[in-house]
Design an enzyme around this catalytic site. Structure first.
Site: not given
Length: 520
Positions: A219, A414
């Site tokens: 990330y 999602h």
């Protein structure tokens, strides 16, 4: 034949072929379209639109001089698919056959033909088929219903016509493609009424050859700045900029606008990025953002398989307010690197398109989801189906929504690899009014926005998000987390007019979780 005439004929043939391939324009207006082949948009183009309430029309333009196939598949494979095959023979006669496949073999012609040929032609190596069918044909054995959910489409073609009697389709070989799409979307987010003259300002940002670490999940919280604005602007369109070499790495990203208080610190940062997400010290992240991004407002989210050129509805835009200071933005990238590739450098980014001519409504994003923790999301191994849910309670909407309500027009669902279905129910006065979003055929590799008929959400309404997972091929527990092999359950809901209401979910108390897991 002299050499001049030889090259003249070759040039003439080339121009004719190029002309035919470049004029892939539909015979009438269609609401939606897609390219079956991302690397060659002239190979196979599909157009479609809904006709009456229960009919749909397609038009295919394919660079092929034989048969052309189009089908609905349960999983992207051949077995169990509902396929229509059309061609124009050497005498100019057109044929269309409704078929089905039972395996990796030639399709079988259905006893009942539910596809209807409207028109067909073949010219300069381009086959055009125009056809229609009912959304629900009642042929449960051989046909797929066309629903408002993700559906796997398969495409194939050949340069050889079948025998009109024997129907001996030649093998397509490598001439086969797969796409996932929601055929019954309410609107096309890539078109709309956006015209170049409407765009008054634009801004582009890319990573500068950012090195992706050789690890499974990474990330990156990347900050960049938009210059001071002399007037309010509406963001009305954006492009996702991902180079072909990076498509397998960029899993998803969220885009946020920051509220800053320390503008001296803001001046000093220059496109600063830092590793965030799982395993990273939250306190360290807070120190980095102190005074720079103390409050974040989501602008939009994008995930793998989503369209990369988006326009908001013509009556909405995301407001960027007039400011004497730079506006700090954060892109929260999730990079996926399961093959542990070394030395890959990424230049992904975004292009924002603004207008000074403010639209009627400011756009907002409401996030409904299960907290992404190892206790809130737990999927046991070797399990066919597990359903988890979260609730945006009536008390919350009563508190935050205006009396006239808000209008929901799109959503992005999602989960990760174990996700099989997502559904968001709209409940009013204790009764289910409708399924706001309902994808019972979720595809991890196709996480595009779902556009619905604009629907009002009023104070006192509740939303119930359900996520269904399958772990039948896993020997270990799957838990909530940020890695691709972990799980999430989120519905990003796009609405207008914007209000101060960003997240709405039910949270399990720590003592309840401790009590529950203590019994296992």
């Amino acid at each position: 034949m002299n050499i001049f005439m030889f090259f003249f004929k070759i040039l003439t043939l080339s121009l004719v072929c190029s002309s035919g391939m470049s004029e892939l324009k539909p015979s009438e207006d269609y609401k939606f379209s897609l390219n079956a082949d991302d690397s060659d948009e002239l190979q196979y183009k599909l157009y479609w639109k809904r006709l009456e309430i229960d009919e749909i029309q397609f038009e295919i333009h394919c660079r092929a001089s034989g048969w052309v196939g189009f089908g609905l598949s349960p999983n992207g494979g051949m077995a169990g698919s509902d396929i229509v095959i059309g061609w124009v023979n050497s005498d100019g006669e057109a044929y269309l056959k409704d078929t089905h496949a039972i395996g990796k073999q030639a399709p079988i012609v259905d006893s009942v033909q539910n596809w209807h040929l409207i028109d067909a032609s073949e010219q300069n190596g381009i086959t055009v088929l125009k056809m229609k069918r009912k959304l629900y044909t009642c042929d449960e054995q051989n046909d797929f219903d066309i629903k408002f959910e993700t559906q796997r489409l398969i495409f194939a073609w050949s340069d050889y016509d079948p025998d009109n009697e024997l129907l001996n389709w030649s093998y397509h070989g490598a001439n086969r493609r797969i796409k996932s799409v929601v055929l019954l979307n309410f609107a096309d987010e890539t078109s709309g009424s956006l015209i170049d003259s409407e765009i008054t300002d634009s801004f582009e940002y890319r990573l500068n050859n950012h090195l992706i670490p050789a690890k499974d999940t990474y990330y990156l919280c990347q900050m960049f700045k938009i210059p001071p604005l002399k007037t309010d602007l509406h963001l009305i369109s954006y492009q996702v900029l991902i180079e072909k070499e990076s498509l397998s790495f960029v899993h998803h990203f969220d885009v946020y606008m920051c509220k800053s208080s320390d503008f001296e610190r803001v001046k000093k940062i220059s496109n600063m990025g830092y590793e965030c997400g799982p395993g990273i010290d939250d306190e360290a992240s807070s120190n980095i953002l102190k005074g720079i991004c103390e409050v974040r407002t989501m602008v939009f989210a994008w995930a793998i398989g989503g369209k990369r050129s988006i326009s908001f509805p013509e009556n909405t835009g995301f407001r960027f307010s007039k400011s004497d200071h730079e506006t700090v933005m954060v892109i929260n990238y999730h990079f996926d690197n399961p093959m542990i590739v070394k030395d890959h450098k990424d230049k992904s980014g975004l292009k924002f398109k603004f207008t000074k001519n403010l639209r009627k409504y400011d756009l907002g994003v409401l996030t409904v989801g299960i907290p992404t923790t190892q206790l809130d999301i737990v999927v046991p191994p070797r399990t066919e189906s597990v359903k988890l849910s979260t609730i945006c309670y009536p008390d919350c909407t009563e508190k935050f929504l205006p009396k006239e309500g808000i209008t929901v027009f799109a959503g992005n669902l999602h989960t990760h690899l174990a996700g099989r279905a997502l559904r968001t129910k709209l409940v009013r006065n204790g009764k289910i009014i409708k399924y706001l979003f309902d994808d019972q055929n979720y595809d991890f590799n196709y996480q595009s926005n779902i556009l619905i008929q604009p629907t009002k959400l009023f104070p006192g309404d509740s939303l119930i998000l359900e996520c269904t997972y399958s772990s039948k091929n896993k020997d270990q527990f799957t838990v909530g987390g940020f890695g691709t092999k972990d799980e999430m359950c989120i519905n990003f809901i796009y609405y207008y007019p914007k209000i101060d209401f960003q997240i709405c979910s039910s949270i399990k108390l720590d003592e309840d979780l401790t009590h529950f897991y203590g019994k296992l």
